[in-house]
Design a protein around this motif. Structure first.
Motif, PDB file in Angstrom:
ATOM      1  N   GLN A   1     -58.586 -50.681 -22.664  1.00 54.15           N
ATOM      2  CA  GLN A   1     -57.400 -50.347 -21.891  1.00 54.15           C
ATOM      3  C   GLN A   1     -57.625 -49.013 -21.189  1.00 54.15           C
ATOM      4  O   GLN A   1     -58.013 -48.032 -21.808  1.00 54.15           O
ATOM      5  CB  GLN A   1     -56.170 -50.251 -22.796  1.00 54.15           C
ATOM      6  CG  GLN A   1     -54.889 -49.962 -22.061  1.00 54.15           C
ATOM      7  CD  GLN A   1     -53.685 -49.991 -22.974  1.00 54.15           C
ATOM      8  OE1 GLN A   1     -53.800 -50.335 -24.157  1.00 54.15           O
ATOM      9  NE2 GLN A   1     -52.538 -49.623 -22.455  1.00 54.15           N
ATOM     10  N   VAL A   2     -57.349 -48.997 -19.884  1.00 55.63           N
ATOM     11  CA  VAL A   2     -57.566 -47.779 -19.113  1.00 55.63           C
ATOM     12  C   VAL A   2     -56.482 -46.757 -19.443  1.00 55.63           C
ATOM     13  O   VAL A   2     -55.291 -47.084 -19.513  1.00 55.63           O
ATOM     14  CB  VAL A   2     -57.556 -48.088 -17.615  1.00 55.63           C
ATOM     15  CG1 VAL A   2     -57.620 -46.810 -16.808  1.00 55.63           C
ATOM     16  CG2 VAL A   2     -58.711 -49.022 -17.257  1.00 55.63           C
ATOM     17  N   GLN A   3     -56.909 -45.521 -19.635  1.00 53.34           N
ATOM     18  CA  GLN A   3     -55.973 -44.447 -19.892  1.00 53.34           C
ATOM     19  C   GLN A   3     -56.401 -43.209 -19.115  1.00 53.34           C
ATOM     20  O   GLN A   3     -57.586 -42.849 -19.101  1.00 53.34           O
ATOM     21  CB  GLN A   3     -55.897 -44.127 -21.384  1.00 53.34           C
ATOM     22  CG  GLN A   3     -54.803 -43.144 -21.752  1.00 53.34           C
ATOM     23  CD  GLN A   3     -54.647 -42.977 -23.254  1.00 53.34           C
ATOM     24  OE1 GLN A   3     -55.547 -43.297 -24.016  1.00 53.34           O
ATOM     25  NE2 GLN A   3     -53.509 -42.471 -23.673  1.00 53.34           N
ATOM     26  N   LEU A   4     -55.432 -42.572 -18.473  1.00 52.61           N
ATOM     27  CA  LEU A   4     -55.655 -41.329 -17.729  1.00 52.61           C
ATOM     28  C   LEU A   4     -54.755 -40.263 -18.328  1.00 52.61           C
ATOM     29  O   LEU A   4     -53.543 -40.476 -18.460  1.00 52.61           O
ATOM     30  CB  LEU A   4     -55.323 -41.529 -16.252  1.00 52.61           C
ATOM     31  CG  LEU A   4     -56.034 -42.691 -15.549  1.00 52.61           C
ATOM     32  CD1 LEU A   4     -55.497 -42.860 -14.132  1.00 52.61           C
ATOM     33  CD2 LEU A   4     -57.528 -42.462 -15.526  1.00 52.61           C
ATOM     34  N   VAL A   5     -55.338 -39.111 -18.664  1.00 50.26           N
ATOM     35  CA  VAL A   5     -54.568 -38.044 -19.292  1.00 50.26           C
ATOM     36  C   VAL A   5     -54.821 -36.741 -18.539  1.00 50.26           C
ATOM     37  O   VAL A   5     -55.928 -36.192 -18.584  1.00 50.26           O
ATOM     38  CB  VAL A   5     -54.946 -37.873 -20.778  1.00 50.26           C
ATOM     39  CG1 VAL A   5     -54.122 -36.747 -21.401  1.00 50.26           C
ATOM     40  CG2 VAL A   5     -54.732 -39.171 -21.545  1.00 50.26           C
ATOM     41  N   GLU A   6     -53.773 -36.278 -17.852  1.00 49.18           N
ATOM     42  CA  GLU A   6     -53.875 -35.053 -17.065  1.00 49.18           C
ATOM     43  C   GLU A   6     -53.436 -33.850 -17.889  1.00 49.18           C
ATOM     44  O   GLU A   6     -52.562 -33.972 -18.761  1.00 49.18           O
ATOM     45  CB  GLU A   6     -52.989 -35.138 -15.813  1.00 49.18           C
ATOM     46  CG  GLU A   6     -53.323 -36.270 -14.880  1.00 49.18           C
ATOM     47  CD  GLU A   6     -52.529 -37.553 -15.150  1.00 49.18           C
ATOM     48  OE1 GLU A   6     -52.544 -38.467 -14.314  1.00 49.18           O
ATOM     49  OE2 GLU A   6     -51.874 -37.639 -16.227  1.00 49.18           O
ATOM     50  N   SER A   7     -54.014 -32.692 -17.581  1.00 49.16           N
ATOM     51  CA  SER A   7     -53.637 -31.451 -18.265  1.00 49.16           C
ATOM     52  C   SER A   7     -53.992 -30.268 -17.380  1.00 49.16           C
ATOM     53  O   SER A   7     -54.702 -30.416 -16.380  1.00 49.16           O
ATOM     54  CB  SER A   7     -54.337 -31.330 -19.618  1.00 49.16           C
ATOM     55  OG  SER A   7     -55.737 -31.294 -19.449  1.00 49.16           O
ATOM     56  N   GLY A   8     -53.480 -29.101 -17.761  1.00 47.12           N
ATOM     57  CA  GLY A   8     -53.856 -27.869 -17.075  1.00 47.12           C
ATOM     58  C   GLY A   8     -52.812 -27.289 -16.153  1.00 47.12           C
ATOM     59  O   GLY A   8     -53.015 -26.203 -15.597  1.00 47.12           O
ATOM     60  N   GLY A   9     -51.711 -27.985 -15.975  1.00 41.56           N
ATOM     61  CA  GLY A   9     -50.675 -27.458 -15.100  1.00 41.56           C
ATOM     62  C   GLY A   9     -49.969 -26.266 -15.716  1.00 41.56           C
ATOM     63  O   GLY A   9     -50.217 -25.895 -16.867  1.00 41.56           O
ATOM     64  N   GLY A  10     -49.074 -25.676 -14.934  1.00 42.19           N
ATOM     65  CA  GLY A  10     -48.317 -24.546 -15.430  1.00 42.19           C
ATOM     66  C   GLY A  10     -47.612 -23.829 -14.312  1.00 42.19           C
ATOM     67  O   GLY A  10     -47.531 -24.335 -13.179  1.00 42.19           O
ATOM     68  N   LEU A  11     -47.090 -22.650 -14.641  1.00 38.44           N
ATOM     69  CA  LEU A  11     -46.395 -21.804 -13.681  1.00 38.44           C
ATOM     70  C   LEU A  11     -47.339 -20.697 -13.245  1.00 38.44           C
ATOM     71  O   LEU A  11     -47.937 -20.016 -14.090  1.00 38.44           O
ATOM     72  CB  LEU A  11     -45.148 -21.211 -14.330  1.00 38.44           C
ATOM     73  CG  LEU A  11     -44.382 -20.152 -13.525  1.00 38.44           C
ATOM     74  CD1 LEU A  11     -43.821 -20.775 -12.253  1.00 38.44           C
ATOM     75  CD2 LEU A  11     -43.268 -19.555 -14.380  1.00 38.44           C
ATOM     76  N   VAL A  12     -47.460 -20.518 -11.948  1.00 41.86           N
ATOM     77  CA  VAL A  12     -48.373 -19.512 -11.414  1.00 41.86           C
ATOM     78  C   VAL A  12     -47.730 -18.873 -10.198  1.00 41.86           C
ATOM     79  O   VAL A  12     -46.928 -19.501  -9.500  1.00 41.86           O
ATOM     80  CB  VAL A  12     -49.741 -20.153 -11.085  1.00 41.86           C
ATOM     81  CG1 VAL A  12     -49.605 -21.181  -9.984  1.00 41.86           C
ATOM     82  CG2 VAL A  12     -50.781 -19.109 -10.753  1.00 41.86           C
TER      83      VAL A  12
END
Length: 115
Positions: A1-12
């Protein structure tokens, strides 16, 4: 099963930098074209950068010269280095294929750029 997991965002603050990551699983990553999308409320997701399995890159006009897409095939991960951020870069960022035959979308990662 394909899974995409994004990370690293925030307030800048405007002018700052962020590096987004996206872990891909469930497909043969090395031959998969990859892309980063940005979505703001009330608008469809917009492709802002892509990199083919062969390493060819494309950037939208709004991010050209400021964002850099890269990938680590050993880690099945694609990155988006975002420099000189602007308030208008604010949105939820998603990774997926740069073509409409998308994989299931991940949860995205919120990027907020303050003036």
């Amino acid at each position: 099963q394909v899974q995409l997991v994004e990370s690293g965002g925030g307030l800048v603050q405007a002018g700052g930098s962020l590096r987004l990551s996206c872990a891909w699983s469930g497909m043969i990553f090395i031959i998969t074209d990859t892309g980063w999308y940005r979505q703001v409320p009330g608008k469809p997701r917009e492709l802002v950068a892509s990199m083919s399995g062969g390493g060819v890159t494309w950037y939208g006009d709004s991010v050209k010269g400021r964002f850099t897409i890269s990938r680590d095939n050993a880690m099945n991960t694609v990155y988006l280095q975002m420099n000189s951020l602007k308030v208008e870069d604010t949105g939820v960022y998603y990774c997926n294929k740069p073509s409409p035959d998308w994989f299931p979308w991940g949860q995205g990662t919120q990027v907020t750029v303050a003036s």
